[in-house]
Design a protein around this motif. Structure first.
Motif, mmCIF file in Angstrom:
data_model
loop_
_atom_site.group_PDB
_atom_site.id
_atom_site.type_symbol
_atom_site.label_atom_id
_atom_site.label_comp_id
_atom_site.label_asym_id
_atom_site.label_seq_id
_atom_site.Cartn_x
_atom_site.Cartn_y
_atom_site.Cartn_z
ATOM 1 N N UNK A 1 0.798 -1.231 0.000
ATOM 2 C CA UNK A 1 0.000 0.000 0.000
ATOM 3 C C UNK A 1 0.836 1.290 0.000
ATOM 4 N N UNK A 2 1.949 1.329 0.725
ATOM 5 C CA UNK A 2 2.756 2.561 0.757
ATOM 6 C C UNK A 2 3.347 2.874 -0.618
ATOM 7 N N UNK A 3 3.622 1.837 -1.407
ATOM 8 C CA UNK A 3 4.167 2.059 -2.755
ATOM 9 C C UNK A 3 3.049 2.581 -3.672
ATOM 10 N N UNK A 4 1.852 2.027 -3.501
ATOM 11 C CA UNK A 4 0.715 2.500 -4.310
ATOM 12 C C UNK A 4 0.377 3.948 -3.908
ATOM 13 N N UNK A 5 0.562 4.265 -2.629
ATOM 14 C CA UNK A 5 0.336 5.639 -2.173
ATOM 15 C C UNK A 5 1.348 6.594 -2.818
ATOM 16 N N UNK A 6 2.600 6.144 -2.922
ATOM 17 C CA UNK A 6 3.614 6.972 -3.600
ATOM 18 C C UNK A 6 3.177 7.255 -5.036
ATOM 19 N N UNK A 7 2.701 6.226 -5.708
ATOM 20 C CA UNK A 7 2.243 6.394 -7.093
ATOM 21 C C UNK A 7 1.065 7.390 -7.150
ATOM 22 N N UNK A 8 0.163 7.307 -6.164
ATOM 23 C CA UNK A 8 -0.987 8.226 -6.120
ATOM 24 C C UNK A 8 -0.493 9.667 -5.972
ATOM 25 N N UNK A 9 0.442 9.901 -5.062
ATOM 26 C CA UNK A 9 0.972 11.265 -4.878
ATOM 27 C C UNK A 9 1.628 11.755 -6.177
ATOM 28 N N UNK A 10 2.360 10.866 -6.825
ATOM 29 C CA UNK A 10 3.036 11.252 -8.079
ATOM 30 C C UNK A 10 1.988 11.608 -9.135
ATOM 31 N N UNK A 11 0.963 10.752 -9.279
ATOM 32 C CA UNK A 11 -0.096 10.996 -10.283
ATOM 33 C C UNK A 11 -0.826 12.304 -10.003
ATOM 34 N N UNK A 12 -0.975 12.628 -8.731
ATOM 35 C CA UNK A 12 -1.675 13.868 -8.361
ATOM 36 C C UNK A 12 -0.780 15.103 -8.480
ATOM 37 N N UNK A 13 0.474 14.901 -8.855
ATOM 38 C CA UNK A 13 1.409 16.026 -9.022
ATOM 39 C C UNK A 13 1.957 16.550 -7.711
ATOM 40 N N UNK A 14 1.818 15.788 -6.636
ATOM 41 C CA UNK A 14 2.180 16.306 -5.307
ATOM 42 C C UNK A 14 3.690 16.530 -5.172
ATOM 43 N N UNK A 15 4.504 15.804 -5.927
ATOM 44 C CA UNK A 15 5.960 16.082 -5.847
ATOM 45 C C UNK A 15 6.479 16.690 -7.151
ATOM 46 N N UNK A 16 5.571 17.138 -8.012
ATOM 47 C CA UNK A 16 5.974 17.830 -9.241
ATOM 48 C C UNK A 16 6.613 16.903 -10.259
ATOM 49 N N UNK A 17 7.521 17.473 -11.019
ATOM 50 C CA UNK A 17 8.232 16.693 -12.034
ATOM 51 C C UNK A 17 9.348 15.904 -11.370
ATOM 52 N N UNK A 18 9.422 14.616 -11.681
ATOM 53 C CA UNK A 18 10.447 13.784 -11.031
ATOM 54 C C UNK A 18 11.818 14.050 -11.645
ATOM 55 N N UNK A 19 12.779 14.290 -10.755
ATOM 56 C CA UNK A 19 14.152 14.542 -11.192
ATOM 57 C C UNK A 19 15.023 13.306 -11.013
ATOM 58 N N UNK A 20 14.812 12.573 -9.887
ATOM 59 C CA UNK A 20 15.760 11.525 -9.527
ATOM 60 C C UNK A 20 15.062 10.351 -8.841
ATOM 61 N N UNK A 21 15.445 9.145 -9.222
ATOM 62 C CA UNK A 21 14.988 7.909 -8.571
ATOM 63 C C UNK A 21 16.222 7.180 -8.062
ATOM 64 N N UNK A 22 16.236 6.819 -6.779
ATOM 65 C CA UNK A 22 17.380 6.083 -6.219
ATOM 66 C C UNK A 22 16.833 4.831 -5.557
ATOM 67 N N UNK A 23 17.136 3.668 -6.106
ATOM 68 C CA UNK A 23 16.563 2.431 -5.572
ATOM 69 C C UNK A 23 17.633 1.448 -5.156
#
Ligand code: NAI
Length: 388
Positions: free
Chosen positions: A137-159
């Motif tokens: 669920x926390x990963x799906x929540x991250x996707x929801x925030x991203x889809x809603x534009x809550x963190x803007x344009x993504x610059x960097x992914x570190x996994x």
């Protein structure tokens, strides 16, 4: 209520997780899209299959997956075998018009994955590849925030995906250390989970620049098919066999959308158990997740008050994706089992709706191409395009 008759091939670690999901899914998701019926479980010997039948609650046991696929009463073929048999089983299942869930990685190589994608193309099989961590669920929540534009344009992914179960040089030589069976080492086994996160949360990966290493060239041979995942250590006195896969992978990423990123994967990181993480920086905030604390998503939004800047913790619960079907209070805790239960729900829902779930064989193929590019770049040291 509709029922779906399941034939599960492979009764090891994933067989356990999938059987649990078939039994428990309707207890969480009610009314369930369909009731999975644990019809027949297949393993390499009649004895292993019968043990799996008793343990995992299936009606029948078999040691011949071909005859099981031919049965008209089977709706869903569930592939929980090591990677070298995924393609053969999936292609036969597609030819028989069955729905298919296949464990990850979809195949040993992109070319092999393509044969599986071609087999389901235009047919009536609903197909899924079991990258279940994205259903936390926390990963799906991250996707929801991203889809809603809550963190803007993504610059960097570190996994990262860091484990230590094979750090001991005497831990057994299971199928996971044999290229002919596994296809690759950390890249396919655990790196692909992070690649799935990257594609799910950020988008398509265009090119990679990787370093790969093998640290332990030989391990004691083990008896039996099932991977013991280092449990109990190996027999130091057993004959040793060669390890011909990568033990460690570090790669830079360039996304098609312009973001950059990195992935690290190893099974030799003493002290790290299932350290599957991502941190994503956008123009309006950041998100951070660690599977070892899987009820939590760390968030920081750029418009947070100046005197409260920094990551804060959102505990997932009923207000979050899938939460109202899981447990009634936040932070009661979801585990690995719940990710498989959610996966099972989404698969059954797709079968009932006649839609393709995500990730499906197309995603599995793309991820296999990315794994190929990482391995190639690890050999050449050069930026490598993933291609289509
Ligand atoms: P495992 O070694 O625990 O079990 C594999 C089982 O398949 C054994 O019981 C073995 O006897 C059986 N088997 C092998 N060949 C067979 C055949 N031709 N017909 C019938 N049975 C056969 O392996 P594990 O860990 O369950 O891995 C299976 C698959 O699941 C792999 O592709 C692996 O990458 C994937 N996996 C996915 C995970 C996830 O988080 N989604 C976690 C662990 C594994």
């Amino acid at each position: 209520m509709r029922t779906l008759n399941v034939a599960m091939i492979g009764g090891g670690f994933m067989g356990k997780a999938h059987a649990l999901a078939y039994a428990a899914m309707p207890m969480f998701f009610w009314p369930a899209p369909a009731i999975p019926v644990r019809k027949v479980v297949v393993d390499v010997t009649a004895e292993a299959a019968e043990t799996a039948r008793q343990r995992f609650g299936f009606e029948e046991a078999s040691s011949d997956w071909r005859s099981v696929i031919a049965r008209p009463d089977i709706d869903l073929i569930d592939i929980c075998t090591p990677n070298d048999s995924h393609a053969e089983i999936a292609i036969a299942a597609a030819k028989a018009g069955k729905h298919i869930i296949c464990e990850k990685p979809l195949a040993r190589t992109g070319a092999e994955a393509k044969t599986m994608l071609d087999a389901v193309a235009g047919g009536k099989s609903v197909h899924m590849v079991a990258f279940n961590y994205r259903r936390t669920p926390a990963v799906v929540l991250a996707r929801k925030y991203i889809d809603e534009g809550r963190i803007g344009t993504i610059l960097n992914f570190r996994g990262t995906y860091l484990q230590d179960w094979s750090a001991d040089p005497d831990s057994p030589l299971s199928w996971r250390f044999q290229k002919a069976v596994a296809g690759s080492g950390t890249v396919g086994d655990i790196g692909t989970h992070v690649v799935d996160f990257a594609r799910y949360l950020v988008g398509e990966i265009a090119s990679v620049n990787a370093v790969t290493r093998n640290w332990i060239a030989s391990r004691p041979k083990q008896s039996g098919n099932v991977d013991k995942l280092g449990v109990g250590g190996g027999d130091k006195n057993a004959e040793r066999g060669a390890v011909d896969v990568d033990d460690e992978m570090i790669t830079l990423l360039k996304f098609e959308g312009g973001a950059v990123g990195s992935i690290e994967a190893t099974r030799n990181a003493y002290g790290r158990n299932n350290f599957l993480t991502f941190e994503i920086h956008g123009t309006k905030g950041s998100l951070s997740f660690n599977y070892e604390r899987r009820d939590e998503l760390q968030v920081m939004f750029a418009d947070d008050p100046g005197d409260a800047r920094g990551f804060r913790t959102v505990y997932t619960g009923p207000a979050h994706p899938y939460g109202s079907d899981l447990w009634p209070i936040p932070a009661l805790g979801v585990g690995y089992g719940e990710t498989k239960i959610i996966e099972c729900h989404d698969l059954c829902q797709a079968i009932v709706n006649g839609t393709q779930p995500s990730p499906n064989f197309e995603d599995g193929y793309r991820i296999s191409l990315i794994a190929d590019a990482i391995l190639k770049s690890g050999e050449t040291g050069e930026w490598t395009d993933v291609g289509r």
